[in-house]
Design a protein around this motif. Structure first.
Motif, PDB file in Angstrom:
ATOM      1  N   LEU A  40       0.734  -1.163   0.072  1.00 47.22           N
ATOM      2  CA  LEU A  40       0.084   0.199  -0.055  1.00 47.22           C
ATOM      3  C   LEU A  40       0.824   1.217  -0.074  1.00 47.22           C
ATOM      4  O   LEU A  40       1.782   1.417   0.881  1.00 47.22           O
ATOM      5  N   PHE A  41       0.514   2.181  -0.750  1.00 46.98           N
ATOM      6  CA  PHE A  41       1.114   3.590  -0.705  1.00 46.98           C
ATOM      7  C   PHE A  41       0.279   4.668  -0.301  1.00 46.98           C
ATOM      8  O   PHE A  41      -0.982   4.358  -0.123  1.00 46.98           O
ATOM      9  N   SER A  42       0.778   5.689   0.115  1.00 44.07           N
ATOM     10  CA  SER A  42       0.143   6.747   0.641  1.00 44.07           C
ATOM     11  C   SER A  42      -0.490   7.777  -0.328  1.00 44.07           C
ATOM     12  O   SER A  42      -1.333   8.528   0.052  1.00 44.07           O
ATOM     13  N   ASN A  43      -0.088   7.620  -1.537  1.00 47.20           N
ATOM     14  CA  ASN A  43      -0.319   8.531  -2.558  1.00 47.20           C
ATOM     15  C   ASN A  43      -0.061   7.854  -4.076  1.00 47.20           C
ATOM     16  O   ASN A  43       0.980   7.169  -4.022  1.00 47.20           O
ATOM     17  N   TYR A  44      -0.719   8.213  -4.934  1.00 49.43           N
ATOM     18  CA  TYR A  44      -0.692   7.843  -6.203  1.00 49.43           C
ATOM     19  C   TYR A  44       0.785   8.199  -7.097  1.00 49.43           C
ATOM     20  O   TYR A  44       1.110   7.341  -7.956  1.00 49.43           O
ATOM     21  N   GLU A  45       1.233   9.295  -6.745  1.00 54.79           N
ATOM     22  CA  GLU A  45       2.545   9.703  -7.380  1.00 54.79           C
ATOM     23  C   GLU A  45       3.572   8.599  -6.960  1.00 54.79           C
ATOM     24  O   GLU A  45       4.604   8.301  -7.550  1.00 54.79           O
ATOM     25  N   ARG A  46       3.732   8.322  -5.754  1.00 55.36           N
ATOM     26  CA  ARG A  46       4.662   7.295  -5.130  1.00 55.36           C
ATOM     27  C   ARG A  46       4.464   6.075  -5.891  1.00 55.36           C
ATOM     28  O   ARG A  46       5.304   5.305  -6.227  1.00 55.36           O
ATOM     29  N   GLN A  47       3.243   5.503  -6.077  1.00 51.08           N
ATOM     30  CA  GLN A  47       2.929   4.456  -6.669  1.00 51.08           C
ATOM     31  C   GLN A  47       3.217   4.160  -8.212  1.00 51.08           C
ATOM     32  O   GLN A  47       3.830   3.417  -8.578  1.00 51.08           O
ATOM     33  N   VAL A  48       2.877   5.271  -8.831  1.00 50.21           N
ATOM     34  CA  VAL A  48       3.436   5.289 -10.274  1.00 50.21           C
ATOM     35  C   VAL A  48       4.798   5.474 -10.224  1.00 50.21           C
ATOM     36  O   VAL A  48       5.445   4.512 -11.267  1.00 50.21           O
ATOM     37  N   ASP A  49       5.608   6.061  -9.569  1.00 47.69           N
ATOM     38  CA  ASP A  49       7.137   5.965  -9.383  1.00 47.69           C
ATOM     39  C   ASP A  49       7.540   4.731  -9.380  1.00 47.69           C
ATOM     40  O   ASP A  49       8.390   4.135 -10.060  1.00 47.69           O
ATOM     41  N   SER A  50       7.027   4.052  -8.328  1.00 49.65           N
ATOM     42  CA  SER A  50       7.402   2.517  -8.116  1.00 49.65           C
ATOM     43  C   SER A  50       7.191   1.629  -9.118  1.00 49.65           C
ATOM     44  O   SER A  50       7.982   0.583  -9.475  1.00 49.65           O
ATOM     45  N   LEU A  51       6.054   1.836  -9.990  1.00 52.56           N
ATOM     46  CA  LEU A  51       5.627   1.051 -11.215  1.00 52.56           C
ATOM     47  C   LEU A  51       6.736   1.276 -12.281  1.00 52.56           C
ATOM     48  O   LEU A  51       7.338   0.298 -12.772  1.00 52.56           O
ATOM     49  N   LEU A  52       7.089   2.630 -12.548  1.00 54.08           N
ATOM     50  CA  LEU A  52       7.996   2.637 -13.398  1.00 54.08           C
ATOM     51  C   LEU A  52       9.221   2.507 -13.234  1.00 54.08           C
ATOM     52  O   LEU A  52      10.256   2.083 -14.224  1.00 54.08           O
ATOM     53  N   GLY A  54       9.984  -0.533 -11.489  1.00 53.13           N
ATOM     54  CA  GLY A  54       9.813  -2.077 -11.504  1.00 53.13           C
ATOM     55  C   GLY A  54       9.867  -2.472 -10.118  1.00 53.13           C
ATOM     56  O   GLY A  54       9.884  -3.599  -9.704  1.00 53.13           O
ATOM     57  N   HIS A  55       9.498  -1.536  -9.140  1.00 50.67           N
ATOM     58  CA  HIS A  55       9.429  -2.044  -7.827  1.00 50.67           C
ATOM     59  C   HIS A  55       8.138  -2.796  -7.672  1.00 50.67           C
ATOM     60  O   HIS A  55       7.903  -3.697  -6.495  1.00 50.67           O
ATOM     61  N   ILE A  56       7.056  -2.695  -8.142  1.00 54.49           N
ATOM     62  CA  ILE A  56       6.060  -3.465  -8.285  1.00 54.49           C
ATOM     63  C   ILE A  56       5.609  -3.928  -9.664  1.00 54.49           C
ATOM     64  O   ILE A  56       5.924  -3.232 -10.774  1.00 54.49           O
ATOM     65  N   ASP A  57       4.613  -4.975  -9.824  1.00 54.39           N
ATOM     66  CA  ASP A  57       4.309  -5.304 -11.112  1.00 54.39           C
ATOM     67  C   ASP A  57       3.118  -4.806 -11.768  1.00 54.39           C
ATOM     68  O   ASP A  57       3.127  -4.691 -12.788  1.00 54.39           O
ATOM     69  N   VAL A  58       2.259  -4.543 -10.743  1.00 53.73           N
ATOM     70  CA  VAL A  58       0.855  -4.293 -11.129  1.00 53.73           C
ATOM     71  C   VAL A  58       0.296  -2.999 -10.519  1.00 53.73           C
ATOM     72  O   VAL A  58       0.631  -3.052  -9.229  1.00 53.73           O
ATOM     73  N   ALA A  59      -0.231  -1.970 -11.002  1.00 47.29           N
ATOM     74  CA  ALA A  59      -0.836  -0.931 -10.042  1.00 47.29           C
ATOM     75  C   ALA A  59      -2.150  -0.784 -10.329  1.00 47.29           C
ATOM     76  O   ALA A  59      -2.618  -0.764 -11.274  1.00 47.29           O
ATOM     77  N   TRP A  60      -2.988  -0.550  -9.338  1.00 50.44           N
ATOM     78  CA  TRP A  60      -4.443  -0.116  -9.353  1.00 50.44           C
ATOM     79  C   TRP A  60      -4.562   1.421  -9.298  1.00 50.44           C
ATOM     80  O   TRP A  60      -4.328   1.953  -8.474  1.00 50.44           O
ATOM     81  N   ASN A  61      -4.671   1.663 -10.571  1.00 59.63           N
ATOM     82  CA  ASN A  61      -4.482   3.107 -10.858  1.00 59.63           C
ATOM     83  C   ASN A  61      -5.803   3.856 -11.069  1.00 59.63           C
ATOM     84  O   ASN A  61      -6.624   3.344 -11.546  1.00 59.63           O
ATOM     85  N   THR A  62      -5.872   5.055 -10.439  1.00 61.42           N
ATOM     86  CA  THR A  62      -6.815   6.102 -10.974  1.00 61.42           C
ATOM     87  C   THR A  62      -6.703   6.568 -12.431  1.00 61.42           C
ATOM     88  O   THR A  62      -5.506   6.243 -12.881  1.00 61.42           O
ATOM     89  N   ASN A  63      -7.520   6.961 -13.067  1.00 60.82           N
ATOM     90  CA  ASN A  63      -7.425   7.585 -14.427  1.00 60.82           C
ATOM     91  C   ASN A  63      -6.397   8.535 -14.507  1.00 60.82           C
ATOM     92  O   ASN A  63      -5.606   8.409 -15.616  1.00 60.82           O
ATOM     93  N   VAL A  64      -6.020   9.379 -13.634  1.00 65.96           N
ATOM     94  CA  VAL A  64      -4.972  10.454 -13.453  1.00 65.96           C
ATOM     95  C   VAL A  64      -3.805   9.635 -13.443  1.00 65.96           C
ATOM     96  O   VAL A  64      -2.686   9.945 -14.189  1.00 65.96           O
ATOM     97  N   ALA A  65      -3.507   8.606 -12.461  1.00 64.22           N
ATOM     98  CA  ALA A  65      -2.159   7.724 -12.504  1.00 64.22           C
ATOM     99  C   ALA A  65      -2.102   6.925 -13.527  1.00 64.22           C
ATOM    100  O   ALA A  65      -0.838   6.889 -14.158  1.00 64.22           O
ATOM    101  N   TRP A  66      -3.081   6.501 -14.270  1.00 72.58           N
ATOM    102  CA  TRP A  66      -2.837   5.724 -15.617  1.00 72.58           C
ATOM    103  C   TRP A  66      -2.416   6.520 -16.820  1.00 72.58           C
ATOM    104  O   TRP A  66      -1.377   5.991 -17.316  1.00 72.58           O
TER     105      TRP A  66
END
Length: 299
Positions: A40-52, A54-66
């Motif tokens: 779990l992440f506290s914000n989508y910016e960190r999640q997107v960065d982690s996906l980019l 390669g720290h995670i395989d799949v991200a459950w993203n909002t439309n903005v994060a996508w």
């Protein structure tokens, strides 16, 4: 030995823990050829960065994060699965029933509320469609919903259409809905004349009867909301196994655990992301580009 995929999600509400526990346990107990765990992440910016990275395989993203993921990968990222309720999502413009506001043209000289600037439904698309209607707003940024009512009435009305933005819960991309209720409360108090909220919030308040003095006078064209996003390099076989795992839940809705998860996550069934669904992000991409929101800036 089957590959365990690491999924990222944002902790916008305590309910996300049982949601992902149920999905993880379902995946790991089944014969899908993959294992699953989540972070779990506290914000989508960190999640997107982690996906980019390669720290995670799949991200459950909002439309903005996508769209930020898509932009960062030169439009090569892939969206696998979404909820049925992520299709034909809309932005609603609302006002008090006694306001006299019946159409966009009636907004001249009014105070209009947007939610957090990173919320597609409560801010980005609302601003986009105001501009499409040739309404040139002057934006005032507020971080507290109380600020918009403090001695600014004459100044705001003199400016033509003044858009008041309520920047609450930044980083959550509107998931908490808090900024939408800030807008609704400001309209109810009379601090705002009208405002933008998402269709899911509108449906919720209609069901609850919580704002009987407020009505919707305009609705946007449909667009898409969340999806499970992966990088272009993600193995297609693993992607299909992940998709099949989720899609198989559609036939298990009689299971009280699956039914509970779907109810908490706000879906009736999982659906594949195809060309039609991908086109549901086109207008948001344009809006984010116009509003300089494509970069995945850290908070």
């Amino acid at each position: 030995m089957k590959k365990t995929l690491l999924l990222g999600a944002v902790a916008y509400d305590p309910k996300v823990v049982p949601i992902w526990d149920i999905i993880r346990d379902y995946a790991n107990a089944g014969d899908f050829g993959i294992g699953l765990d989540y972070v779990l992440f506290s914000n989508y910016e960190r999640q997107v960065d982690s996906l980019l990275k390669g720290h995670i395989d799949v991200a459950w993203n909002t439309n903005v994060a996508w769209i930020r993921t898509l932009h960062a990968t030169n439009n090569t990222a892939r969206a696998l699965i979404m909820r049925d309720t992520d299709i034909d999502f809309t932005t609603k413009f609302v006002a008090r029933k006694d306001s006299g506001i019946q159409a966009l043209a009636d907004l001249k000289g009014k105070r209009f509320g947007l939610g957090s600037r990173d919320s597609a439904q409560a801010a980005i698309m609302g601003l986009y469609y105001l501009q499409q209607a040739k309404i040139a707003p002057e934006i005032t940024e507020f971080h507290s919903p109380d600020e918009c009512g403090r001695g600014r009435g004459d100044e705001i009305r003199a400016a033509g259409l003044n858009v008041v933005r309520h920047n609450s819960d930044l980083g959550k991309h509107g998931d908490t809905g808090r900024s939408e209720f800030d807008v609704l409360d400001s309209i109810k108090r009379g601090d705002l004349d009208a405002g933008a909220i998402g269709s899911s919030t509108w449906i919720r308040i209609l069901q609850e009867g919580s704002y009987p003095e407020i009505e919707s006078f305009w609705s946007s064209p449909g667009y898409c909301h969340c999806n499970f996003s992966v990088l272009p390099s993600f193995d297609s076989g693993l992607g299909e196994a992940f998709a099949q795992m989720l899609l198989s839940q559609n036939e298990r809705k009689s299971d009280p655990i699956i039914s509970k998860m779907m109810s908490m996550e706000g879906l009736n069934q999982w659906v594949r992301v195809g060309d039609r669904e991908l086109h549901g992000y086109d207008a948001i991409y344009v809006a984010m580009k116009e509003q300089n929101l494509l970069a995945n800036a850290s908070l």
